[in-house]
Design an enzyme around this catalytic site. Sequence first.
Site, PDB file in Angstrom:
ATOM      1  N   ASP A  11      40.677  43.217  34.182  1.00 21.77           N
ATOM      2  CA  ASP A  11      41.306  43.806  35.377  1.00 21.77           C
ATOM      3  C   ASP A  11      41.961  45.124  34.954  1.00 21.77           C
ATOM      4  OD1 ASP A  11      42.311  44.084  38.027  1.00 21.77           O
ATOM      5  OD2 ASP A  11      44.249  43.303  37.395  1.00 21.77           O
ATOM      6  N   CYS A  74      38.745  42.054  39.314  1.00 22.56           N
ATOM      7  CA  CYS A  74      39.314  43.235  39.955  1.00 22.56           C
ATOM      8  C   CYS A  74      38.369  43.599  41.100  1.00 22.56           C
ATOM      9  CB  CYS A  74      39.376  44.365  38.928  1.00 22.56           C
ATOM     10  SG  CYS A  74      39.922  45.944  39.591  1.00 22.56           S
ATOM     11  N   CYS A 184      42.686  41.932  46.578  1.00 24.85           N
ATOM     12  CA  CYS A 184      43.011  42.595  45.315  1.00 24.85           C
ATOM     13  C   CYS A 184      43.670  41.515  44.469  1.00 24.85           C
ATOM     14  CB  CYS A 184      43.995  43.747  45.555  1.00 24.85           C
ATOM     15  SG  CYS A 184      44.753  44.383  44.044  1.00 24.85           S
ATOM     16  N   THR A 185      43.279  41.429  43.200  1.00 25.38           N
ATOM     17  CA  THR A 185      43.764  40.300  42.392  1.00 25.38           C
ATOM     18  C   THR A 185      45.254  40.391  42.063  1.00 25.38           C
ATOM     19  OG1 THR A 185      42.944  41.431  40.412  1.00 25.38           O
ATOM     20  CG2 THR A 185      41.512  39.760  41.414  1.00 25.38           C
TER      21      THR A 185
HETATM   22  N1  DGL Z   1      43.592  44.238  40.688  1.00 26.84           N
HETATM   23  C1  DGL Z   1      42.740  45.198  41.217  1.00 26.84           C
HETATM   24  C2  DGL Z   1      41.893  44.765  42.361  1.00 26.84           C
HETATM   25  O1  DGL Z   1      41.630  43.603  42.472  1.00 26.84           O
HETATM   26  C3  DGL Z   1      43.011  46.635  41.093  1.00 26.84           C
HETATM   27  C4  DGL Z   1      44.322  47.172  41.477  1.00 26.84           C
HETATM   28  C5  DGL Z   1      44.441  48.609  41.072  1.00 26.84           C
HETATM   29  O2  DGL Z   1      44.376  48.868  39.871  1.00 26.84           O
HETATM   30  O3  DGL Z   1      44.573  49.457  41.965  1.00 26.84           O
HETATM   31  O4  DGL Z   1      41.452  45.549  43.158  1.00 26.84           O
END
Ligand code: DGL
Length: 260
Positions: A11, A74, A184-185
């Site tokens: 991620d 991610c 978003c994770t």
């Molecule tokens: N955790 C991510 C996702 O699932 C990314 C968040 C980011 O870095 O903006 O989209």
Amino acid sequence: MSRNAPIGIFDSGMGGLSVWRELRRELPCESVVYLADGKNCPYGERSAEEIASLTRAAVEELLARGAKLIIVACNTATAMAIDMLRKDYDIPFVGMEPAVKPAALSSRSGVIGILATQAALAGGLFRATSARYSSQVEILSAVGEGFVEVVEQGAEESPEAESLVRRVLEPMIEAGADRIVLGCTHYPFLEGSMRRVIGTREVELVNPAPAVVRRAKWLLEQSGELAEEGHKAELSFVTFADDEYLARLKARATNIDECR
Ligand code: DGL
């Protein structure tokens, strides 16, 4: 590839630990290498090219550490790079699915909300999935402004986090959404704040992480690469950021693992 080789998870930062948590619950015998970029987080406002190249660097690192399967934990990296990864590397990849389908099928109000980063919402995956269900439900989407940053800082229980959440969630609920997809994770870490904002209203949060882990399990079963029963899992952590970040990442993972 040895059955007991690790699963790689990647991620932009600590958000993928929401998937790692499910993986630990579902497949406790699997060794796991978790890579949190950390240095280039957030990805959500970066260009498609930048996200693809950062994702490639992370995948190369996980391959160097012997990953037998990689979960792109991610949504943003999945949206921008999963096709490229499947084309360029000879290893199974599992990406994050925007959980529009379960939300659309279970909604009673006929209105669902999707929270994700700007890049993930702009990606083809989200647009295609939304188009498939747009005749059945009204789909409202919004960027969780500031959400990733508060989660990275470990400040998800702060009043600031709750007011960020309220600003985004309240208009969706007011507009009738009864299912909110966490696209978003990082966002599942804000579940506490979200539940406080929702209060007694009948709104469910939809987290795709369990389905993603089930998919990884199924793929490993099919290829005969699930870790042996009783195998003692080794858990490792890698970052492109500094030692302080790595220490926080490990502490957070240990805490999650103890509560699982
Ligand atoms: N955790 C991510 C996702 O699932 C990314 C968040 C980011 O870095 O903006 O989209």
